[in-house]
Motif scaffolding. Structure first.
Motif, PDB file in Angstrom:
ATOM      1  N   UNK A  10       0.841  -1.195   0.000  1.00  0.00           N
ATOM      2  CA  UNK A  10       0.000   0.000   0.000  1.00  0.00           C
ATOM      3  C   UNK A  10       0.883   1.254   0.000  1.00  0.00           C
ATOM      4  N   UNK A  11       1.899   1.266   0.865  1.00  0.00           N
ATOM      5  CA  UNK A  11       2.801   2.411   0.923  1.00  0.00           C
ATOM      6  C   UNK A  11       3.556   2.610  -0.373  1.00  0.00           C
ATOM      7  N   UNK A  12       4.003   1.517  -0.966  1.00  0.00           N
ATOM      8  CA  UNK A  12       4.700   1.587  -2.252  1.00  0.00           C
ATOM      9  C   UNK A  12       3.764   2.111  -3.323  1.00  0.00           C
ATOM     10  N   UNK A 242      -4.025  -5.420  -5.932  1.00  0.00           N
ATOM     11  CA  UNK A 242      -5.063  -4.711  -5.169  1.00  0.00           C
ATOM     12  C   UNK A 242      -4.490  -3.711  -4.156  1.00  0.00           C
ATOM     13  N   UNK A 243      -3.561  -4.110  -3.274  1.00  0.00           N
ATOM     14  CA  UNK A 243      -3.024  -3.136  -2.316  1.00  0.00           C
ATOM     15  C   UNK A 243      -2.207  -2.035  -2.981  1.00  0.00           C
ATOM     16  N   UNK A 247      -3.166   2.162  -2.638  1.00  0.00           N
ATOM     17  CA  UNK A 247      -2.263   3.248  -2.289  1.00  0.00           C
ATOM     18  C   UNK A 247      -2.097   4.267  -3.391  1.00  0.00           C
ATOM     19  N   UNK A 248      -2.073   3.795  -4.621  1.00  0.00           N
ATOM     20  CA  UNK A 248      -1.818   4.703  -5.742  1.00  0.00           C
ATOM     21  C   UNK A 248      -2.991   5.631  -6.037  1.00  0.00           C
ATOM     22  N   UNK A 249      -4.209   5.275  -5.580  1.00  0.00           N
ATOM     23  CA  UNK A 249      -5.378   6.121  -5.827  1.00  0.00           C
ATOM     24  C   UNK A 249      -5.163   7.518  -5.240  1.00  0.00           C
ATOM     25  N   UNK A 250      -4.559   7.575  -4.051  1.00  0.00           N
ATOM     26  CA  UNK A 250      -4.250   8.867  -3.429  1.00  0.00           C
ATOM     27  C   UNK A 250      -3.031   9.512  -4.075  1.00  0.00           C
ATOM     28  N   UNK A 251      -1.989   8.716  -4.242  1.00  0.00           N
ATOM     29  CA  UNK A 251      -0.739   9.254  -4.782  1.00  0.00           C
ATOM     30  C   UNK A 251      -0.882   9.843  -6.170  1.00  0.00           C
ATOM     31  N   UNK A 252      -1.698   9.219  -7.016  1.00  0.00           N
ATOM     32  CA  UNK A 252      -1.861   9.704  -8.392  1.00  0.00           C
ATOM     33  C   UNK A 252      -2.480  11.091  -8.429  1.00  0.00           C
TER      34      UNK A 252
END
Length: 335
Positions: A10-12, A242-243, A247-252
């Motif tokens: 998730x963090x990655x 999935x994980x 995480x990428x949903x926020x980062x993007x």
């Protein structure tokens, strides 16, 4: 999957999401070698990387569309040619895997391509920044009058395609470049972003922000096709994808917003440094495999994650600094 591994993915995903939104690269150029370092089979690492590309690209494409940073004609042409080359690249990977050579050859290809492209982008951007700092305003005006140019803009083979913020480029050149990138994308398990972005900027003369948005739209299709092809041969692990996507949903969203805050040369330099970091990480891992030094695999993973942390951190820091500077300027102008 253990809780620690879930948190790691998730963090990655957050870090890669920031990089994706900012650079227009799906992140598989980091995910694929990271999964290989963690011991996943090459086919699973490549297929899961492409599936992650598809999911993340949908988020970023919508955001860049709202900012007007997409050239739809270029994206459509690149999508057609890139997807045509992906199947050929995938066939090569499966053939090498049957011979037991896939891991070594893909690693060497990563080092070569990421290192060369990254070093070129950093050097060119640094040189441009230095020249702009030394040149007078008159020379800058001359450059603007000449308009944007690229390595392939001199090939005037009709029909010509007019690009957003850039010059006209031959249709055949666009298709040829896309085909080559597609073969490499299927071979390396990437959406092609780390090759398409410099191809559009330096080959076609497209502005960096438009290159990012257009690249992401193209990746949405090519990543989906690539992941589907690998899924058919059991190469996609949803417990990994999935994980990462969560995480990428926020980062993007954060990375996409940053493209309108950071100057173009800054985008290019960060992009190049990211590629160089990935090349070093894969090189370290390959040396460890060749000489039986297991600890180097861990060092390689640390370099990959460390590169993502440093570059994404720099993107966020510079974006926040720019926002504060703009706020101060607005306050001063209102006084």
């Amino acid at each position: 999957m253990s809780l620690a591994l879930l948190v790691l993915f998730v963090g990655f995903g957050v870090l890669i999401g920031i990089l994706f939104g900012f650079f227009g690269m799906g992140g598989s150029f980091l995910v694929t070698p990271a999964l290989i370092v963690m011991g996943y089979p090459t086919r699973v690492a490549v297929g899961s990387g492409l599936a992650f590309v598809f999911g993340t690209s949908v988020i970023g494409a919508l955001r860049h569309r709202s900012l007007g940073q997409v050239d739809y004609k270029l994206a459509a042409l690149m999508t057609l040619s890139v997807t045509a080359g992906i199947e050929a690249g995938k066939t090569v990977v499966l053939g090498l895997e049957s011979l037991g050579l896939a891991d070594m050859i893909i690693s060497v290809a990563y080092v070569g391509l990421l290192g060369l492209v990254g070093a070129f982008v950093v050097y060119e951007s640094w040189q441009t920044s230095t020249e702009e700092g030394n040149e007078s305003g008159e020379s800058g005006e001359t450059a603007d009058e000449e308009g944007p140019t690229g390595l392939f803009t001199g090939i005037r083979l009709p029909p010509m395609v007019s690009l957003t913020g850039g010059p006209s480029v031959s249709l055949w050149v666009i298709l040829a470049v896309g085909l080559v990138v597609g073969v490499l994308a299927g071979f390396l398990g990437v959406g092609g972003g780390f090759l398409l972005m410099p191809a559009m900027m330096y080959g076609f003369g497209v502005p960096a922000a438009v290159a990012v948005g257009t690249d992401i739209l193209q990746i949405t299709v090519s990543g989906g096709v690539g992941s589907f092809l690998y899924a058919q041969s059991g190469g996609v692990d949803l417990s990994i994808v999935a994980p990462l996507l969560a995480g990428s949903a926020l980062g993007a969203r954060l990375g996409t917003a940053a493209t309108s805050l950071v100057d173009e040369d800054g985008i290019k330099i960060y992009f190049g440094l990211m590629l160089v970091g990935g090349a070093i990480a894969v090189a370290v891992r390959q040396v460890g495999n060749s000489y039986g030094i297991d600890v180097l695999s861990t060092v390689s993973l640390v370099i990959i994650v460390g590169s993502a942390v440093l570059v994404s951190g720099a993107v966020v820091y510079n974006s926040v600094r720019e926002l504060r500077q703009r706020r101060v300027e607005r306050q001063q102008s209102s006084v």
